[in-house]
Design a protein around this motif. Sequence first.
Motif, mmCIF file in Angstrom:
data_model
loop_
_atom_site.group_PDB
_atom_site.id
_atom_site.type_symbol
_atom_site.label_atom_id
_atom_site.label_comp_id
_atom_site.label_asym_id
_atom_site.label_seq_id
_atom_site.Cartn_x
_atom_site.Cartn_y
_atom_site.Cartn_z
ATOM 1 N N ALA A 1 -4.490 1.311 6.861
ATOM 2 C CA ALA A 1 -5.800 0.764 7.686
ATOM 3 C C ALA A 1 -6.831 0.784 6.474
ATOM 4 N N GLU A 2 -6.714 1.692 5.618
ATOM 5 C CA GLU A 2 -7.835 1.889 4.361
ATOM 6 C C GLU A 2 -7.779 0.725 3.585
ATOM 7 N N LEU A 3 -6.532 0.332 3.399
ATOM 8 C CA LEU A 3 -6.252 -0.792 2.267
ATOM 9 C C LEU A 3 -7.033 -2.131 3.141
ATOM 10 N N ALA A 4 -6.691 -2.259 4.221
ATOM 11 C CA ALA A 4 -6.942 -3.426 4.896
ATOM 12 C C ALA A 4 -8.628 -3.531 4.885
ATOM 13 N N GLY A 5 -9.220 -2.517 4.700
ATOM 14 C CA GLY A 5 -10.783 -2.443 4.581
ATOM 15 C C GLY A 5 -11.072 -2.363 3.218
ATOM 16 N N ILE A 6 -10.621 -2.414 2.276
ATOM 17 C CA ILE A 6 -11.212 -2.334 0.856
ATOM 18 C C ILE A 6 -12.168 -3.574 0.623
ATOM 19 N N THR A 7 -13.139 -3.059 -0.154
ATOM 20 C CA THR A 7 -14.414 -3.850 -0.414
ATOM 21 C C THR A 7 -14.246 -4.229 -1.939
ATOM 22 N N GLU A 8 -15.145 -5.340 -2.108
ATOM 23 C CA GLU A 8 -15.230 -5.672 -3.626
ATOM 24 C C GLU A 8 -15.944 -4.723 -4.510
ATOM 25 N N SER A 9 -16.654 -3.647 -3.896
ATOM 26 C CA SER A 9 -17.443 -2.818 -4.708
ATOM 27 C C SER A 9 -16.613 -1.581 -5.005
ATOM 28 N N MET A 10 -15.402 -1.241 -4.399
ATOM 29 C CA MET A 10 -14.288 -0.223 -4.511
ATOM 30 C C MET A 10 -14.075 -0.204 -5.900
ATOM 31 N N ASN A 11 -13.895 0.796 -6.505
ATOM 32 C CA ASN A 11 -13.730 1.219 -7.775
ATOM 33 C C ASN A 11 -11.978 0.833 -7.920
ATOM 34 N N PRO A 12 -11.572 0.312 -9.182
ATOM 35 C CA PRO A 12 -10.236 -0.199 -9.458
ATOM 36 C C PRO A 12 -9.298 1.203 -9.318
ATOM 37 N N PHE A 13 -9.824 2.135 -9.715
ATOM 38 C CA PHE A 13 -8.928 3.265 -9.797
ATOM 39 C C PHE A 13 -8.700 3.812 -8.483
ATOM 40 N N GLU A 14 -9.860 3.750 -7.447
ATOM 41 C CA GLU A 14 -9.791 4.106 -6.051
ATOM 42 C C GLU A 14 -8.651 3.113 -5.353
ATOM 43 N N VAL A 15 -8.601 2.000 -5.698
ATOM 44 C CA VAL A 15 -7.711 0.822 -5.212
ATOM 45 C C VAL A 15 -6.320 1.341 -5.604
ATOM 46 N N ASP A 16 -6.218 1.805 -6.889
ATOM 47 C CA ASP A 16 -4.697 2.106 -7.413
ATOM 48 C C ASP A 16 -4.456 3.185 -6.510
ATOM 49 N N ALA A 17 -5.302 4.313 -6.466
ATOM 50 C CA ALA A 17 -4.806 5.462 -5.542
ATOM 51 C C ALA A 17 -4.422 5.353 -3.934
ATOM 52 N N LEU A 18 -5.363 4.558 -3.611
ATOM 53 C CA LEU A 18 -5.065 3.912 -2.300
ATOM 54 C C LEU A 18 -3.580 3.133 -2.091
ATOM 55 N N ILE A 19 -3.317 2.464 -3.139
ATOM 56 C CA ILE A 19 -2.067 1.644 -3.198
ATOM 57 C C ILE A 19 -0.951 2.955 -3.233
ATOM 58 N N THR A 20 -1.015 4.022 -4.155
ATOM 59 C CA THR A 20 -0.233 4.979 -4.265
ATOM 60 C C THR A 20 0.171 5.417 -2.773
ATOM 61 N N ARG A 21 -0.740 5.754 -2.217
ATOM 62 C CA ARG A 21 -0.780 6.444 -0.563
ATOM 63 C C ARG A 21 -0.055 5.632 0.360
ATOM 64 N N VAL A 22 -0.356 4.180 0.137
ATOM 65 C CA VAL A 22 0.208 3.062 0.854
ATOM 66 C C VAL A 22 1.747 3.243 0.445
ATOM 67 N N ALA A 23 2.058 3.271 -0.606
ATOM 68 C CA ALA A 23 3.569 3.312 -1.120
ATOM 69 C C ALA A 23 4.061 4.517 -0.526
ATOM 70 N N ASP A 24 3.448 5.767 -0.617
ATOM 71 C CA ASP A 24 4.240 7.072 0.047
ATOM 72 C C ASP A 24 4.192 6.674 1.649
ATOM 73 N N GLU A 25 3.272 6.312 2.199
ATOM 74 C CA GLU A 25 3.318 6.123 3.596
ATOM 75 C C GLU A 25 4.651 5.246 4.140
ATOM 76 N N LEU A 26 4.677 4.164 3.362
ATOM 77 C CA LEU A 26 5.443 3.209 3.498
ATOM 78 C C LEU A 26 6.895 3.265 2.757
ATOM 79 N N ARG A 27 7.058 4.273 2.058
ATOM 80 C CA ARG A 27 7.910 4.246 1.394
ATOM 81 C C ARG A 27 8.537 3.155 0.307
ATOM 82 N N LEU A 28 7.466 2.613 -0.192
ATOM 83 C CA LEU A 28 7.703 1.540 -0.967
ATOM 84 C C LEU A 28 7.790 1.627 -2.452
ATOM 85 N N HIS A 29 7.937 2.697 -2.946
ATOM 86 C CA HIS A 29 8.093 3.019 -4.401
ATOM 87 C C HIS A 29 9.342 2.357 -5.228
#
Length: 162
Positions: A47-75
């Motif tokens: 849900a957080e990834l669905a709401g990312i903005t252009e102003s979000m720091n790329p490192f924050e996006v990468d950290a969020l992607i890691t959380r999504v990968a954990d959540e969905l077991r995508l690694h």
Amino acid sequence: MTTAMRARAHLIEAVAWWKIGLSGGRTALATAATDALVADLGGDAVAELAGITESMNPFEVDALITRVADELRLHDAFTHGLEALAVRRMCRVLLANEMNERELSGWVHTRFHHESESDLLNLLAELDDEYDEAEYSKHDVERIRKRIRAVAEEILATGSAT
């Protein structure tokens, strides 16, 4: 392929798109995450990834992607090469007429040259060479475009660019 499986595949491709730095990565992530939510995949991180903005720091996006990968077991999905995953998304974008044939063949040729382990990617690189010649001589450009589209369809039908 079920809606959930398709949404999962699109999310994986969008992450690959982002990770290799292709334009529109944030939009691809947000759209794919929204589709995943609609398909009833994921939770807070998606849900957080669905709401990312252009102003979000790329490192924050990468950290969020890691959380999504954990959540969905995508690694495990990212062990195959991000570029090959991005090619699938590019094929989908091409077939939706949001990219032209030359952009796909040129990107594949630049990234993989003629040395990929994939016959389909090598064929796209060859078609890019043919495109150069056809544009110079003003012959067969439409035939080459159709062949590039056919290869894109085959990549999507087989589920892999490798």
